[in-house]
Motif scaffolding. Structure first.
Motif, PDB file in Angstrom:
ATOM      1  N   ARG A 129       0.954  -1.242   0.052  1.00 18.58           N
ATOM      2  CA  ARG A 129      -0.091  -0.203   0.237  1.00 18.58           C
ATOM      3  C   ARG A 129       0.743   1.202   0.032  1.00 18.58           C
ATOM      4  O   ARG A 129       0.726   2.220  -0.995  1.00 18.58           O
ATOM      5  CB  ARG A 129      -0.822   0.005   1.327  1.00 18.58           C
ATOM      6  CG  ARG A 129      -1.894   1.069   1.216  1.00 18.58           C
ATOM      7  CD  ARG A 129      -2.793   1.144   2.339  1.00 18.58           C
ATOM      8  NE  ARG A 129      -2.148   1.422   3.798  1.00 18.58           N
ATOM      9  CZ  ARG A 129      -1.950   0.567   4.456  1.00 18.58           C
ATOM     10  NH1 ARG A 129      -2.288  -0.860   4.711  1.00 18.58           N
ATOM     11  NH2 ARG A 129      -1.212   0.838   5.564  1.00 18.58           N
ATOM     12  N   GLU A 133       1.123   4.091  -3.074  1.00 15.68           N
ATOM     13  CA  GLU A 133       0.450   5.453  -2.456  1.00 15.68           C
ATOM     14  C   GLU A 133       1.716   6.311  -2.923  1.00 15.68           C
ATOM     15  O   GLU A 133       1.325   7.607  -3.386  1.00 15.68           O
ATOM     16  CB  GLU A 133       0.314   5.620  -0.998  1.00 15.68           C
ATOM     17  CG  GLU A 133      -1.155   4.964  -0.874  1.00 15.68           C
ATOM     18  CD  GLU A 133      -1.310   4.981   0.878  1.00 15.68           C
ATOM     19  OE1 GLU A 133      -0.201   5.260   1.490  1.00 15.68           O
ATOM     20  OE2 GLU A 133      -2.286   4.741   1.211  1.00 15.68           O
ATOM     21  N   ARG A 138      -3.931   4.100  -6.213  1.00 15.18           N
ATOM     22  CA  ARG A 138      -4.907   3.777  -5.306  1.00 15.18           C
ATOM     23  C   ARG A 138      -5.745   2.505  -5.456  1.00 15.18           C
ATOM     24  O   ARG A 138      -6.190   2.407  -6.581  1.00 15.18           O
ATOM     25  CB  ARG A 138      -5.944   5.035  -5.392  1.00 15.18           C
ATOM     26  CG  ARG A 138      -5.365   6.276  -4.738  1.00 15.18           C
ATOM     27  CD  ARG A 138      -6.192   7.385  -4.736  1.00 15.18           C
ATOM     28  NE  ARG A 138      -5.651   8.728  -4.606  1.00 15.18           N
ATOM     29  CZ  ARG A 138      -5.327   9.449  -5.221  1.00 15.18           C
ATOM     30  NH1 ARG A 138      -4.848   9.253  -6.555  1.00 15.18           N
ATOM     31  NH2 ARG A 138      -4.550  10.542  -4.769  1.00 15.18           N
TER      32      ARG A 138
END
Length: 262
Positions: A129, A133, A138
């Motif tokens: 993640r 990012e 996303r």
């Protein structure tokens, strides 16, 4: 001038009677996006495979930061800081983004559980993640199979994976193929972000608009050889296409004859 990050000279590669590369040259400097273009059969993908350790050349030399290298496998290129985003993305459709991200590099839980081979899925999902990012990718879920993601999101996972493990170079083979306008723009933004992070990018593409939009330089292959190099800001799309097809070379050859006839 600084020593090129990658400097390949006289690369030859044949498959039986088919000569894919006939003494091809290629150079890449640190911190730039270089587009590698050419018509079908020009040798682009073959050269990229050799420079990223997928294939071995029949002859020729490759230098990385001025030192001779001879990659015998993809793993050797990866250890040298070179990663590749393949045209088919090389993602396992039934695995999650995190599982794809750490495929072959799995994190194990600390202590006894790790010794027993128990995966640290929480850490892998968190790092995936964070990597996505950083590149502006996303994802709605870190646990859903990548087959449920959009084309642009899958592309983002593949790019984020390559960039995270790469220290020097990322090869991207037709990264915007089959993507829509919005998804293509996002991928081009990713390429710029990768370059700005200090990792050089080799963009292999047939899309001249993408090439003009994101590259710093262009190297042109035709019939297995490099036939032209351009600074993108000083080149036109017509010049690039002319170099790919041979029309530019024919024009340059004809100009002296025209002058003599005059």
């Amino acid at each position: 001038m600084a020593v090129p990050l990658i400097d390949a000279r006289g690369i030859v590669k044949s498959y039986g009677q088919v000569e894919a590369l006939r003494g091809a040259d290629f150079s890449l400097r640190a911190g730039e996006v270089v587009a590698l273009i050419g018509d079908n059969g020009a040798g682009k993908s073959t050269l990229a495979k050799i420079l990223s350790g997928v294939e071995r050349p029949d002859s020729g030399t490759i230098e990385l930061d001025g030192a001779a290298v001879a990659f015998g496998a993809v793993e050797e290129a990866r250890r040298a800081g070179i990663e590749t985003v393949y045209q088919d993305l090389a993602l396992c459709a039934d695995l999650s983004p995190a599982a794809n991200f750490f495929l072959g590099r799995e994190r194990l839980k600390p202590g006894l559980l790790g010794l027993l081979g128990v995966l640290d899925n929480t850490t892998m999902r968190k790092e995936t993640r964070q990597a996505c990012e950083r590149l502006g990718v996303r994802l709605a879920s870190q646990s859903a199979p990548v087959s449920t993601l959009s084309g642009g999101q899958r592309q983002g996972v593949a790019v984020a994976r390559a960039v995270t493990w790469a220290r020097r170079v990322v090869f991207m083979d037709e990264p915007t193929a089959a993507l829509g306008v919005v998804q293509t723009r996002r991928v081009l933004d990713l390429i710029r972000t990768v370059r700005d992070s200090g990792v050089s990018v080799v963009l292999i593409s047939h899309n001249m608009q993408d090439v003009m939009a994101v590259s710093d330089r262009v190297e042109v292959l035709r019939l297995g050889r490099r036939v032209a190099r351009f600074e993108t800001a000083r080149a036109s799309m017509e010049e690039l296409v002319g170099a790919m097809t041979g029309a530019l070379e024919q024009q340059l050859e004809s100009e002296p004859r025209q002058e003599r006839d005059a």
